[in-house]
Design an enzyme around this catalytic site. Sequence first.
Site, PDB file in Angstrom:
ATOM      1  N   ASP A   2       0.851  -1.202   0.000  1.00 50.46           N
ATOM      2  CA  ASP A   2       0.000   0.000   0.000  1.00 50.46           C
ATOM      3  C   ASP A   2       0.889   1.256   0.000  1.00 50.46           C
ATOM      4  O   ASP A   2       0.865   2.058   0.939  1.00 50.46           O
ATOM      5  CB  ASP A   2      -0.953   0.014   1.203  1.00 50.46           C
ATOM      6  CG  ASP A   2      -0.223   0.002   2.555  1.00 50.46           C
ATOM      7  OD1 ASP A   2      -0.869   0.387   3.566  1.00 50.46           O
ATOM      8  OD2 ASP A   2       0.970  -0.373   2.604  1.00 50.46           O
ATOM      9  N   ASP A  45       6.774   1.078   1.852  1.00 49.44           N
ATOM     10  CA  ASP A  45       6.474   0.115   0.787  1.00 49.44           C
ATOM     11  C   ASP A  45       7.337   0.404  -0.445  1.00 49.44           C
ATOM     12  O   ASP A  45       7.840  -0.503  -1.097  1.00 49.44           O
ATOM     13  CB  ASP A  45       5.013   0.215   0.363  1.00 49.44           C
ATOM     14  CG  ASP A  45       4.039   0.018   1.496  1.00 49.44           C
ATOM     15  OD1 ASP A  45       3.884   0.960   2.303  1.00 49.44           O
ATOM     16  OD2 ASP A  45       3.453  -1.067   1.579  1.00 49.44           O
ATOM     17  N   ASN A  91      -2.572   2.590   3.490  1.00 55.73           N
ATOM     18  CA  ASN A  91      -2.015   3.929   3.764  1.00 55.73           C
ATOM     19  C   ASN A  91      -2.831   5.020   3.066  1.00 55.73           C
ATOM     20  O   ASN A  91      -2.949   6.130   3.582  1.00 55.73           O
ATOM     21  CB  ASN A  91      -0.570   4.006   3.277  1.00 55.73           C
ATOM     22  CG  ASN A  91       0.389   3.296   4.194  1.00 55.73           C
ATOM     23  OD1 ASN A  91       0.214   3.294   5.411  1.00 55.73           O
ATOM     24  ND2 ASN A  91       1.393   2.647   3.612  1.00 55.73           N
ATOM     25  N   THR A 118       3.071  -6.150   2.741  1.00 53.98           N
ATOM     26  CA  THR A 118       3.567  -5.028   3.557  1.00 53.98           C
ATOM     27  C   THR A 118       2.441  -4.024   3.789  1.00 53.98           C
ATOM     28  O   THR A 118       2.661  -2.802   3.819  1.00 53.98           O
ATOM     29  CB  THR A 118       4.742  -4.319   2.844  1.00 53.98           C
ATOM     30  OG1 THR A 118       4.254  -3.771   1.599  1.00 53.98           O
ATOM     31  CG2 THR A 118       5.885  -5.273   2.577  1.00 53.98           C
ATOM     32  N   PHE A 170      -0.721  -0.731  12.440  1.00 56.17           N
ATOM     33  CA  PHE A 170      -1.605  -0.254  11.377  1.00 56.17           C
ATOM     34  C   PHE A 170      -2.078  -1.372  10.442  1.00 56.17           C
ATOM     35  O   PHE A 170      -3.274  -1.484  10.161  1.00 56.17           O
ATOM     36  CB  PHE A 170      -0.907   0.831  10.559  1.00 56.17           C
ATOM     37  CG  PHE A 170      -1.736   1.347   9.407  1.00 56.17           C
ATOM     38  CD1 PHE A 170      -1.572   0.839   8.133  1.00 56.17           C
ATOM     39  CD2 PHE A 170      -2.701   2.328   9.621  1.00 56.17           C
ATOM     40  CE1 PHE A 170      -2.352   1.303   7.077  1.00 56.17           C
ATOM     41  CE2 PHE A 170      -3.483   2.801   8.566  1.00 56.17           C
ATOM     42  CZ  PHE A 170      -3.309   2.276   7.296  1.00 56.17           C
ATOM     43  N   ASN A 171      -1.182  -2.191   9.907  1.00 61.81           N
ATOM     44  CA  ASN A 171      -1.588  -3.179   8.904  1.00 61.81           C
ATOM     45  C   ASN A 171      -2.588  -4.181   9.464  1.00 61.81           C
ATOM     46  O   ASN A 171      -3.521  -4.595   8.778  1.00 61.81           O
ATOM     47  CB  ASN A 171      -0.373  -3.927   8.347  1.00 61.81           C
ATOM     48  CG  ASN A 171       0.464  -3.061   7.433  1.00 61.81           C
ATOM     49  OD1 ASN A 171      -0.017  -2.070   6.888  1.00 61.81           O
ATOM     50  ND2 ASN A 171       1.739  -3.408   7.296  1.00 61.81           N
ATOM     51  N   HIS A 185       9.652   0.272   7.868  1.00 63.80           N
ATOM     52  CA  HIS A 185       9.114  -1.024   8.270  1.00 63.80           C
ATOM     53  C   HIS A 185       9.210  -2.079   7.158  1.00 63.80           C
ATOM     54  O   HIS A 185       9.771  -3.150   7.335  1.00 63.80           O
ATOM     55  CB  HIS A 185       7.648  -0.861   8.679  1.00 63.80           C
ATOM     56  CG  HIS A 185       7.406   0.243   9.660  1.00 63.80           C
ATOM     57  ND1 HIS A 185       7.672   0.119  11.008  1.00 63.80           N
ATOM     58  CD2 HIS A 185       6.926   1.503   9.475  1.00 63.80           C
ATOM     59  CE1 HIS A 185       7.359   1.257  11.619  1.00 63.80           C
ATOM     60  NE2 HIS A 185       6.911   2.116  10.708  1.00 63.80           N
ATOM     61  N   ASP A 186       8.643  -1.772   5.996  1.00 60.63           N
ATOM     62  CA  ASP A 186       8.379  -2.800   4.995  1.00 60.63           C
ATOM     63  C   ASP A 186       9.618  -3.463   4.394  1.00 60.63           C
ATOM     64  O   ASP A 186       9.600  -4.688   4.163  1.00 60.63           O
ATOM     65  CB  ASP A 186       7.510  -2.203   3.885  1.00 60.63           C
ATOM     66  CG  ASP A 186       6.159  -1.769   4.422  1.00 60.63           C
ATOM     67  OD1 ASP A 186       5.558  -0.837   3.853  1.00 60.63           O
ATOM     68  OD2 ASP A 186       5.693  -2.349   5.424  1.00 60.63           O
TER      69      ASP A 186
HETATM   70  O1  RIB Z   1       2.681   0.057  10.746  1.00 58.96           O
HETATM   71  C1  RIB Z   1       3.532   0.218   9.639  1.00 58.96           C
HETATM   72  C2  RIB Z   1       2.918  -0.356   8.403  1.00 58.96           C
HETATM   73  O2  RIB Z   1       1.702   0.335   8.099  1.00 58.96           O
HETATM   74  C3  RIB Z   1       3.798  -0.176   7.158  1.00 58.96           C
HETATM   75  O3  RIB Z   1       3.544  -1.209   6.251  1.00 58.96           O
HETATM   76  C4  RIB Z   1       3.320   1.129   6.595  1.00 58.96           C
HETATM   77  O4  RIB Z   1       3.562   1.246   5.186  1.00 58.96           O
HETATM   78  C5  RIB Z   1       1.844   1.026   6.854  1.00 58.96           C
HETATM   79  O5  RIB Z   1       1.265   0.260   5.806  1.00 58.96           O
HETATM   80 CA    CA Z   2       2.869  -0.650   3.968  1.00 64.54          CA
END
Ligand code: RIB
Ligand code: CA
Length: 328
Positions: free
Chosen positions: A12, A17, A41, A126, A167-168, A241-242
Amino acid sequence: MSVPVPIVIDCDPGHDDALAILLAAGDPAVDLLAVTTVAGNQTLDKTTLNALRVCTVAGLTEVPVAAGCASPLVEPLRVAEDVHGVSGLDGPRFPAPAVVARPEHAVDLLARILAGHPEPVTLVPTAPLTNIALLLTRHPEVAGRIGEIVLMGGSTERGNTTPAAEFNIHTDPEAADIVFRSGVPLTMCGLNVTHQALATPEVVARFEALGTEPGRICAELLGFFAGTYRRLWGFPAPPVHDPVAVARVLDPGLVTCVDAHVAVELHGRHTRGATVVDLHGTLGRPPNARVAVALRTDAFWDRMVAAVAALGGGPGRGAPATGDGTGP
Ligand code: RIB
Ligand code: CA
């Protein structure tokens, strides 16, 4: 050189990403078969446009891009505009996309690739797991063709969207529950490990020093992301993160994992979307995931910078096109 691991990134974009796609595009240890997009996102139209932009910068004109689900299975979509901006990829100026999304749904593309590829394929989500959950429920026959799911999501500790939830997972807890209970081999790269991947000013300077379009894009993405993480969470540098999930695939030695049972909380009034990671086996449930607990940070950034450097691309243009856009 070992045989590249065939992967699909389900994403996303999203600043981190974008770096995950660039890492996969530039590192020879993985073979990026496709990029699929999902709402998270930002809305699906924006995450898909952003994926096309990043693939253009990477010179990925032969890798199919397909859009997937525009909303979570149950929850209404809540985008992270405060984190990634109105476009979902605020900061850099991107060249116009040189590739277009395939007309087929991401879930159908994933099923077709899994059914047709000679080797099992690693899925690297991701983003919210909506596409992956739908794949597993609509096409159960291809589950056995998934070598592993290596995802960015969850946390062994606190969340970032609520005190408990990342979040994901929080965006689509029902989808995450389906994936974690699917029995498909799964590795979870959560915030506890991705917060070790901080893009310090020294790291940003390494991208700038490449003197290439992909290097400039990375530096500017990280510059925007740094402002977000400073403003929202007081981070001295932004965690990316990703790419950690991709790094785990291309060199498992970069990311230390332990086996554990992971449950997705669906009903907690204050904890919905949390990943409950039983690191010490206190519940006696068999592990259903490898859980990332440590990152070799310096080696990770060396690999990330080397991948972007490998993309080439002069100061004012994307990496040279690699194909005619037909692809699988
Ligand atoms: O919490 C971080 C994740 O949420 C990452 O994948 C960021 O791109 C969002 O999608
Ligand atoms: Ca992401």
